[in-house]
Design a protein around this motif. Structure first.
Motif, PDB file in Angstrom:
ATOM      1  N   LYS A 257      23.090 -39.166 -23.338  1.00 48.87           N
ATOM      2  CA  LYS A 257      23.373 -38.737 -24.705  1.00 48.87           C
ATOM      3  C   LYS A 257      22.113 -38.935 -25.546  1.00 48.87           C
ATOM      4  O   LYS A 257      21.219 -39.685 -25.171  1.00 48.87           O
ATOM      5  CB  LYS A 257      24.525 -39.570 -25.260  1.00 48.87           C
ATOM      6  N   PRO A 258      22.009 -38.281 -26.689  1.00 49.08           N
ATOM      7  CA  PRO A 258      20.808 -38.403 -27.533  1.00 49.08           C
ATOM      8  C   PRO A 258      20.483 -39.848 -27.920  1.00 49.08           C
ATOM      9  O   PRO A 258      19.314 -40.233 -27.944  1.00 49.08           O
ATOM     10  CB  PRO A 258      21.129 -37.564 -28.762  1.00 49.08           C
ATOM     11  N   LEU A 259      21.486 -40.649 -28.193  1.00 49.70           N
ATOM     12  CA  LEU A 259      21.245 -42.045 -28.567  1.00 49.70           C
ATOM     13  C   LEU A 259      20.621 -42.813 -27.403  1.00 49.70           C
ATOM     14  O   LEU A 259      19.711 -43.624 -27.594  1.00 49.70           O
ATOM     15  CB  LEU A 259      22.552 -42.715 -29.008  1.00 49.70           C
ATOM     16  N   GLU A 260      21.064 -42.544 -26.186  1.00 46.58           N
ATOM     17  CA  GLU A 260      20.520 -43.223 -25.010  1.00 46.58           C
ATOM     18  C   GLU A 260      19.069 -42.826 -24.774  1.00 46.58           C
ATOM     19  O   GLU A 260      18.230 -43.653 -24.411  1.00 46.58           O
ATOM     20  CB  GLU A 260      21.362 -42.904 -23.778  1.00 46.58           C
ATOM     21  N   ILE A 261      18.751 -41.567 -25.020  1.00 44.99           N
ATOM     22  CA  ILE A 261      17.369 -41.103 -24.869  1.00 44.99           C
ATOM     23  C   ILE A 261      16.466 -41.791 -25.886  1.00 44.99           C
ATOM     24  O   ILE A 261      15.362 -42.224 -25.560  1.00 44.99           O
ATOM     25  CB  ILE A 261      17.297 -39.564 -25.001  1.00 44.99           C
ATOM     26  N   VAL A 262      16.935 -41.914 -27.126  1.00 42.18           N
ATOM     27  CA  VAL A 262      16.164 -42.590 -28.171  1.00 42.18           C
ATOM     28  C   VAL A 262      15.945 -44.055 -27.796  1.00 42.18           C
ATOM     29  O   VAL A 262      14.839 -44.593 -27.973  1.00 42.18           O
ATOM     30  CB  VAL A 262      16.869 -42.465 -29.543  1.00 42.18           C
ATOM     31  N   LEU A 263      16.952 -44.713 -27.259  1.00 43.37           N
ATOM     32  CA  LEU A 263      16.813 -46.112 -26.844  1.00 43.37           C
ATOM     33  C   LEU A 263      15.800 -46.249 -25.693  1.00 43.37           C
ATOM     34  O   LEU A 263      14.997 -47.182 -25.683  1.00 43.37           O
ATOM     35  CB  LEU A 263      18.160 -46.689 -26.427  1.00 43.37           C
ATOM     36  N   ILE A 264      15.823 -45.332 -24.767  1.00 41.93           N
ATOM     37  CA  ILE A 264      14.865 -45.371 -23.659  1.00 41.93           C
ATOM     38  C   ILE A 264      13.439 -45.206 -24.183  1.00 41.93           C
ATOM     39  O   ILE A 264      12.526 -45.921 -23.777  1.00 41.93           O
ATOM     40  CB  ILE A 264      15.210 -44.296 -22.612  1.00 41.93           C
ATOM     41  N   ILE A 265      13.241 -44.272 -25.104  1.00 40.11           N
ATOM     42  CA  ILE A 265      11.914 -44.061 -25.688  1.00 40.11           C
ATOM     43  C   ILE A 265      11.465 -45.306 -26.452  1.00 40.11           C
ATOM     44  O   ILE A 265      10.298 -45.703 -26.382  1.00 40.11           O
ATOM     45  CB  ILE A 265      11.913 -42.806 -26.587  1.00 40.11           C
ATOM     46  N   ALA A 266      12.378 -45.938 -27.173  1.00 40.26           N
ATOM     47  CA  ALA A 266      12.042 -47.154 -27.919  1.00 40.26           C
ATOM     48  C   ALA A 266      11.627 -48.279 -26.970  1.00 40.26           C
ATOM     49  O   ALA A 266      10.665 -49.012 -27.241  1.00 40.26           O
ATOM     50  CB  ALA A 266      13.225 -47.588 -28.780  1.00 40.26           C
ATOM     51  N   VAL A 267      12.317 -48.415 -25.848  1.00 41.34           N
ATOM     52  CA  VAL A 267      11.969 -49.455 -24.872  1.00 41.34           C
ATOM     53  C   VAL A 267      10.590 -49.171 -24.275  1.00 41.34           C
ATOM     54  O   VAL A 267       9.765 -50.079 -24.101  1.00 41.34           O
ATOM     55  CB  VAL A 267      13.044 -49.547 -23.769  1.00 41.34           C
ATOM     56  N   ILE A 268      10.303 -47.911 -23.985  1.00 45.44           N
ATOM     57  CA  ILE A 268       8.991 -47.550 -23.438  1.00 45.44           C
ATOM     58  C   ILE A 268       7.899 -47.879 -24.451  1.00 45.44           C
ATOM     59  O   ILE A 268       6.842 -48.410 -24.087  1.00 45.44           O
ATOM     60  CB  ILE A 268       8.958 -46.061 -23.045  1.00 45.44           C
ATOM     61  N   LEU A 269       8.138 -47.571 -25.727  1.00 40.31           N
ATOM     62  CA  LEU A 269       7.151 -47.891 -26.761  1.00 40.31           C
ATOM     63  C   LEU A 269       6.936 -49.397 -26.870  1.00 40.31           C
ATOM     64  O   LEU A 269       5.805 -49.855 -27.056  1.00 40.31           O
ATOM     65  CB  LEU A 269       7.585 -47.331 -28.114  1.00 40.31           C
ATOM     66  N   LEU A 270       7.997 -50.175 -26.758  1.00 39.35           N
ATOM     67  CA  LEU A 270       7.860 -51.623 -26.831  1.00 39.35           C
ATOM     68  C   LEU A 270       7.104 -52.172 -25.625  1.00 39.35           C
ATOM     69  O   LEU A 270       6.308 -53.103 -25.752  1.00 39.35           O
ATOM     70  CB  LEU A 270       9.230 -52.287 -26.934  1.00 39.35           C
ATOM     71  N   LEU A 271       7.374 -51.632 -24.456  1.00 32.56           N
ATOM     72  CA  LEU A 271       6.720 -52.127 -23.250  1.00 32.56           C
ATOM     73  C   LEU A 271       5.241 -51.776 -23.200  1.00 32.56           C
ATOM     74  O   LEU A 271       4.393 -52.620 -22.888  1.00 32.56           O
ATOM     75  CB  LEU A 271       7.405 -51.571 -21.995  1.00 32.56           C
ATOM     76  N   PHE A 272       4.896 -50.544 -23.457  1.00 35.72           N
ATOM     77  CA  PHE A 272       3.523 -50.096 -23.306  1.00 35.72           C
ATOM     78  C   PHE A 272       2.729 -50.143 -24.604  1.00 35.72           C
ATOM     79  O   PHE A 272       1.508 -50.160 -24.572  1.00 35.72           O
ATOM     80  CB  PHE A 272       3.490 -48.673 -22.733  1.00 35.72           C
TER      81      PHE A 272
END
Length: 94
Positions: A6-21
């Motif tokens: 879902k769109p919310l899950e995609i946004v959360l995945i992108i946020a986690v990637i930004l936090l990690l890298f």
């Protein structure tokens, strides 16, 4: 699996990637990925061009001029990653 996101899950995945890298590393990673893709594309074109060119033996080997070594460049104007191509010597053996 990916089609069920879902769109919310995609946004959360992108946020986690930004936090990690981190925001500083992502553009650098994208640049290196693009450069790798250009190198792969140029190598594939060179291989295809080599396959299409028929090997024509010279009638008089002494008249043939030595060819300059070929250079493969990753991108136009990118001289840091260009390298000479070593080609095997093709001599006629009796």
């Amino acid at each position: 699996m990916i089609g069920n996101l879902k769109p919310l899950e995609i946004v959360l995945i992108i946020a986690v990637i930004l936090l990690l890298f981190g925001a500083k590393k992502l553009p650098e990673m994208a640049r290196s990925l693009g450069k790798s893709a250009r190198i792969l594309k140029s190598e594939a074109k060179a291989m295809k061009k080599d396959d299409e060119a028929p090997a024509e033996p010279a009638a008089d080997p002494s008249a043939a001029q030595p060819a300059a070594p070929r250079t493969i460049q990753a991108a136009p104007g990118d001289v840091t990653s260009s390298r000479p191509v070593s080609e095997p010597n093709r001599t006629a053996q009796s």
